[in-house]
Enzyme design. Structure first.
Site, PDB file in Angstrom:
ATOM      1  N   LYS A   1     -13.347 -13.425  16.591  1.00 21.22           N
ATOM      2  CA  LYS A   1     -13.808 -12.945  15.407  1.00 21.22           C
ATOM      3  C   LYS A   1     -13.990 -13.884  14.430  1.00 21.22           C
ATOM      4  O   LYS A   1     -13.203 -14.530  14.000  1.00 21.22           O
ATOM      5  CB  LYS A   1     -12.920 -11.880  14.979  1.00 21.22           C
ATOM      6  CG  LYS A   1     -13.254 -10.701  13.911  1.00 21.22           C
ATOM      7  CD  LYS A   1     -12.343  -9.837  13.857  1.00 21.22           C
ATOM      8  CE  LYS A   1     -12.315  -9.109  12.363  1.00 21.22           C
ATOM      9  NZ  LYS A   1     -11.328  -8.646  11.646  1.00 21.22           N
TER      10      LYS A   1
ATOM     11  N   LYS B   1       2.589  -6.199   6.140  1.00 15.41           N
ATOM     12  CA  LYS B   1       2.695  -6.924   4.837  1.00 15.41           C
ATOM     13  C   LYS B   1       4.082  -7.313   4.810  1.00 15.41           C
ATOM     14  O   LYS B   1       4.449  -8.351   4.098  1.00 15.41           O
ATOM     15  CB  LYS B   1       2.123  -6.259   3.953  1.00 15.41           C
ATOM     16  CG  LYS B   1       0.840  -6.221   3.855  1.00 15.41           C
ATOM     17  CD  LYS B   1       0.292  -7.397   2.690  1.00 15.41           C
ATOM     18  CE  LYS B   1      -1.080  -7.900   2.970  1.00 15.41           C
ATOM     19  NZ  LYS B   1      -2.219  -6.800   2.483  1.00 15.41           N
TER      20      LYS B   1
ATOM     21  N   LYS C   1     -12.077 -14.882   7.308  1.00 15.81           N
ATOM     22  CA  LYS C   1     -11.655 -15.940   6.221  1.00 15.81           C
ATOM     23  C   LYS C   1     -10.403 -16.243   6.672  1.00 15.81           C
ATOM     24  O   LYS C   1     -10.200 -17.725   6.365  1.00 15.81           O
ATOM     25  CB  LYS C   1     -11.577 -15.099   5.020  1.00 15.81           C
ATOM     26  CG  LYS C   1     -11.101 -15.982   3.779  1.00 15.81           C
ATOM     27  CD  LYS C   1     -10.628 -15.029   2.481  1.00 15.81           C
ATOM     28  CE  LYS C   1     -10.279 -16.091   1.561  1.00 15.81           C
ATOM     29  NZ  LYS C   1      -9.247 -15.342   0.865  1.00 15.81           N
TER      30      LYS C   1
END
Ligand code: TRP
Length: 329
Positions: free
Chosen positions: A194, A111, A197
């Site tokens: 995969k 992150k 989103k």
């Protein structure tokens, strides 16, 4: 009976990959355990979402889960921010969570790389908040994907450390919930490994039949095999993988035969695949459309869920307050 806790990200709608991965198993899980399902809206604040969009995101996820079969009669379903005891436990756990170990966490490093302008303390202490989510109900088991294993490991460490420091055996060390079989991984329609989103290749449970047809039609194919019985490239194998999950075995065999004899007509296969996906998702989509209009039902579910969750959370917080040494005058 085990207490099982599942935390759900409040970003994005559920797609076919979520459904055949975890969600379908959750429906079985809630018959055999005391299950808590919650939507992690406080966690989502670490990336500073637009306040105008936050509630809508939470609602989407809630509606999808209810429509897919998470049952408020069997399980406790709640929103994280409705249970302030979680934030209080997070605070106590933070007193025993160290800068060094938090900064080493894979999810934090990732992150921090992705949002270098916003490396906030909430991001750093994401694992302590997640530990508080789990320990607030003293859960035995947590269903987690690979990407969350490190967080669960840290939860065990924080639980152990708390017990050792205060000389108690209060918190259990939660383990991963094992579904007893390999989870099915649904690939993307774009040849990627995969469905997701962020990959932009997902078929959502809320997609209309038209949207599903359009997405399947766009799936990557080629001019077909020229040699009998040849090995399928990944993007073709992916179509078969999805077909094996949603279609009848004889339908899959039919297209396997066509492939092997070099008579593949992708247009036909895609039409069939789209139809079979629609057959799986339509009942869920119909419930989504009903539930999302029913504010009274959503209010009832979340209020009752919060009440039940707080009942359990309050017991933990009262005990923890005593353990750390707070006393009433
Ligand atoms: N971190 C989890 C995810 O990204 C979501 C989550 C938050 C969670 N708190 C949890 C999962 C507690 C399990 C238990 O998917």
């Amino acid at each position: 009976m085990d207490t099982v806790l599942s935390g759900i990200r409040s970003t994005g709608n559920l797609h076919l990959g979520n459904y055949f991965g975890a969600l379908r198993n959750f429906i079985r899980m809630q018959d055999e355990n005391k299950c808590y399902f919650f939507i992690a809206d406080i966690h989502s604040l670490t990336t500073h979402p637009d306040p105008k969009e936050l509630h809508g995101n939470v609602k989407n996820v809630l509606v999808d889960y209810l429509a897919a079969g998470i049952d408020p009669e069997k399980s406790v379903i709640y929103i994280q921010s409705d249970v302030p005891e979680i934030s209080e436990l997070y605070l106590y756990l933070n007193m025993h969570a160290y800068m060094g170990e938090l900064a080493k966490t894979s999810s934090f490093k990732e992150k921090a790389r992705k949002q270098p302008e916003n490396v906030n303390a909430g991001l750093l202490t994401y694992p302590t908040l997640m530990a508080a989510d789990i320990l607030i109900h003293n859960a035995d088991k947590v269903p987690v994907g690979k990407d969350q294993e490190q967080h669960l490991e840290m939860t065990r460490k924080f639980a152990r450390r708390f017990n050792n420091f205060y000389g108690v055996e209060y918190f259990k060390e939660p383990v991963a919930y094992n579904f007893g079989e390999q989870l099915i991984k649904i690939p993307g329609l774009d040849g990627s490994g995969k469905m997701g989103k962020s990959e932009g290749n997902a078929i959502y449970l809320a997609d209309s039949p038209k949207e599903i047809e359009k997405k399947v039609k766009r799936a990557l194919t080629d001019s077909g095999p020229t040699e009998p019985n040849s090995v399928k490239p990944d993007y073709i194998e992916n179509l078969f993988t999805i077909m094996r999950v949603v279609s009848a075995p004889d339908v899959v065999q039919h297209y396997e035969n066509k492939w092997n004899s070099c008579e593949m007509r992708y247009g036909d296969m895609k039409k069939q695949l789209a139809q079979d996906i629609i057959n799986v998702t339509s009942p869920i989509r119909e419930r989504i459309l009903e539930i999302e209009k029913d504010d009274a039902y959503l209010r009832k579910v979340t209020q009752e869920g919060a009440e039940k969750a707080r009942e359990s959370a309050k017991k933990t917080i009262e005990a923890v307050r005593q353990i750390v040494g707070f006393k009433k005058f």
